[in-house]
Design a protein around this motif. Structure first.
Motif, PDB file in Angstrom:
ATOM      1  N   LYS A  24      33.275  40.576  41.272  1.00  0.00           N
ATOM      2  CA  LYS A  24      33.087  41.864  40.606  1.00  0.00           C
ATOM      3  C   LYS A  24      31.676  42.394  40.836  1.00  0.00           C
ATOM      4  O   LYS A  24      31.461  43.609  40.945  1.00  0.00           O
ATOM      5  CB  LYS A  24      33.361  41.737  39.096  1.00  0.00           C
ATOM      6  CG  LYS A  24      33.313  43.070  38.360  1.00  0.00           C
ATOM      7  CD  LYS A  24      33.763  42.926  36.929  1.00  0.00           C
ATOM      8  CE  LYS A  24      33.691  44.262  36.203  1.00  0.00           C
ATOM      9  NZ  LYS A  24      34.561  45.292  36.836  1.00  0.00           N
ATOM     10  N   ASP A  29      34.540  48.022  40.683  1.00  0.00           N
ATOM     11  CA  ASP A  29      35.939  48.353  40.408  1.00  0.00           C
ATOM     12  C   ASP A  29      36.677  48.804  41.665  1.00  0.00           C
ATOM     13  O   ASP A  29      37.812  49.280  41.582  1.00  0.00           O
ATOM     14  CB  ASP A  29      36.016  49.464  39.345  1.00  0.00           C
ATOM     15  CG  ASP A  29      35.454  49.015  38.004  1.00  0.00           C
ATOM     16  OD1 ASP A  29      35.635  47.825  37.678  1.00  0.00           O
ATOM     17  OD2 ASP A  29      34.835  49.838  37.311  1.00  0.00           O
ATOM     18  N   HIS A  31      38.625  48.627  45.291  1.00  0.00           N
ATOM     19  CA  HIS A  31      39.617  47.762  45.927  1.00  0.00           C
ATOM     20  C   HIS A  31      39.259  47.612  47.399  1.00  0.00           C
ATOM     21  O   HIS A  31      39.267  48.584  48.161  1.00  0.00           O
ATOM     22  CB  HIS A  31      41.017  48.356  45.789  1.00  0.00           C
ATOM     23  CG  HIS A  31      42.034  47.642  46.633  1.00  0.00           C
ATOM     24  ND1 HIS A  31      42.486  46.370  46.341  1.00  0.00           N
ATOM     25  CD2 HIS A  31      42.666  48.014  47.781  1.00  0.00           C
ATOM     26  CE1 HIS A  31      43.361  45.998  47.264  1.00  0.00           C
ATOM     27  NE2 HIS A  31      43.485  46.979  48.149  1.00  0.00           N
TER      28      HIS A  31
END
Length: 301
Positions: A24, A29, A31
């Protein structure tokens, strides 16, 4: 390198190191198609992971860049995957082939779809290194490399290339890649132009009475403006040959000025209005052609 002798151990090392918290931290956030967990051996082979499976700040930038680039192009590759039993892709001026290897991994490992990907570059040392990497990764059935110039390169496959990409092919090398793709009627073209100096060189000889003389006589401005005009001329020419063309920024300008991605999807219809736009624009800036026009005139029927 030890990683190639004992790949399972490196994979286990990557799985232990890359906890959800660490992933992370580098991905946020977003992809990403490729990560240190799903492709550790590939990232290690490309030099983006260290021997202990960690990633340095400099390599993190490259990791983010190639993922971002792929995300921009993925929908087009998915479309090719649906339409062709074997997807054929040419990377012109492939260099170290970060995206080329990612594509090989994508089709072979993730999608498990037949593909033939060829990287072409004039640098024989880089080509040799790429061939060795492909062998170590077991990508020989998907990925090939050849030392050649796009001016003389011959496509020897059963069918035309479905996609041609050229990322940071310097100056007129981008024109060579685009001319090749258009001549072969590739379904999809993606180029990230680099060092567009051709027009700037020609503008130095323009009559001083030309309306754009203040630009022509200011070297730094001349080069920058010429690069933009070069890409607009490329867009007009490609549209005139039946392609729908989009230009986007793929890397924020704070990271690099070489950040324009031009994507072209073949629709099959010639567009006379685009030809007229090209002619008018060329006349306005001094009536200098670009290499793409010259190559298309020589190669197109």
């Amino acid at each position: 390198m030890e990683i190639y002798k004992k790949p399972p151990e490196f994979k286990e090392l990557a799985e232990k190191w890359w906890t959800p918290e660490r992933l992370k931290k580098i991905m946020g956030d977003k992809h990403y198609t490729i990560t240190p967990l799903n492709a550790p051996l590939l990232l290690r082979t490309l030099g983006l992971l260290n021997s202990d499976a960690t990633m340095s700040p400099d390599n993190l930038k490259k990791f983010i860049q190639i993922n971002h680039m792929f995300n921009l192009l993925e929908a087009h590759f998915e479309d090719l995957l649906k339409r062709h039993k074997v997807v054929r892709i040419l990377d012109a001026g492939c260099g170290k082939s970060y995206l080329t290897f990612l594509l090989a991994w994508y089709f072979k490992e993730k999608c498990k779809h037949p593909a033939e990907i060829i990287g072409v570059d004039t640098n024989t040392k880089i080509i040799k290194s790429n061939i060795e990497k492909a062998e170590k990764l077991g990508f020989q059935d998907v990925l090939q490399f050849e030392a050649a110039s796009m001016l003389t390169y011959k496509w020897n496959k059963e069918t035309r290339p479905h996609a041609v990409i050229a990322l940071h092919a310097c100056d007129t090398a981008t024109d060579m890649a685009m001319a090749f793709a258009i001549k072969e009627k590739a379904d999809f073209i993606a180029v990230a132009p680099c060092c567009q100096a051709e027009l700037a060189r020609k503008w130095k000889e323009i009559d001083k009475n030309h309306p754009l003389t203040p630009i022509y006589q200011t070297p730094q401005v001349r080069r920058e403006v010429a690069a933009h005009f070069t890409d607009v001329l490329r867009i007009c020419l490609t549209r005139s040959k039946g392609y729908e063309v989009t230009a986007t920024e793929f890397v924020p300008s704070t990271h690099t000025p070489k950040n324009r991605l031009i994507t072209c999807v073949r629709r099959g219809n010639y567009l006379d209005s685009a030809t007229q736009e090209y002619t008018s624009l060329k006349e306005y800036i001094g009536n200098n052609s670009i290499t793409l026009e010259d190559l298309l005139e020589n190669n197109m029927e």
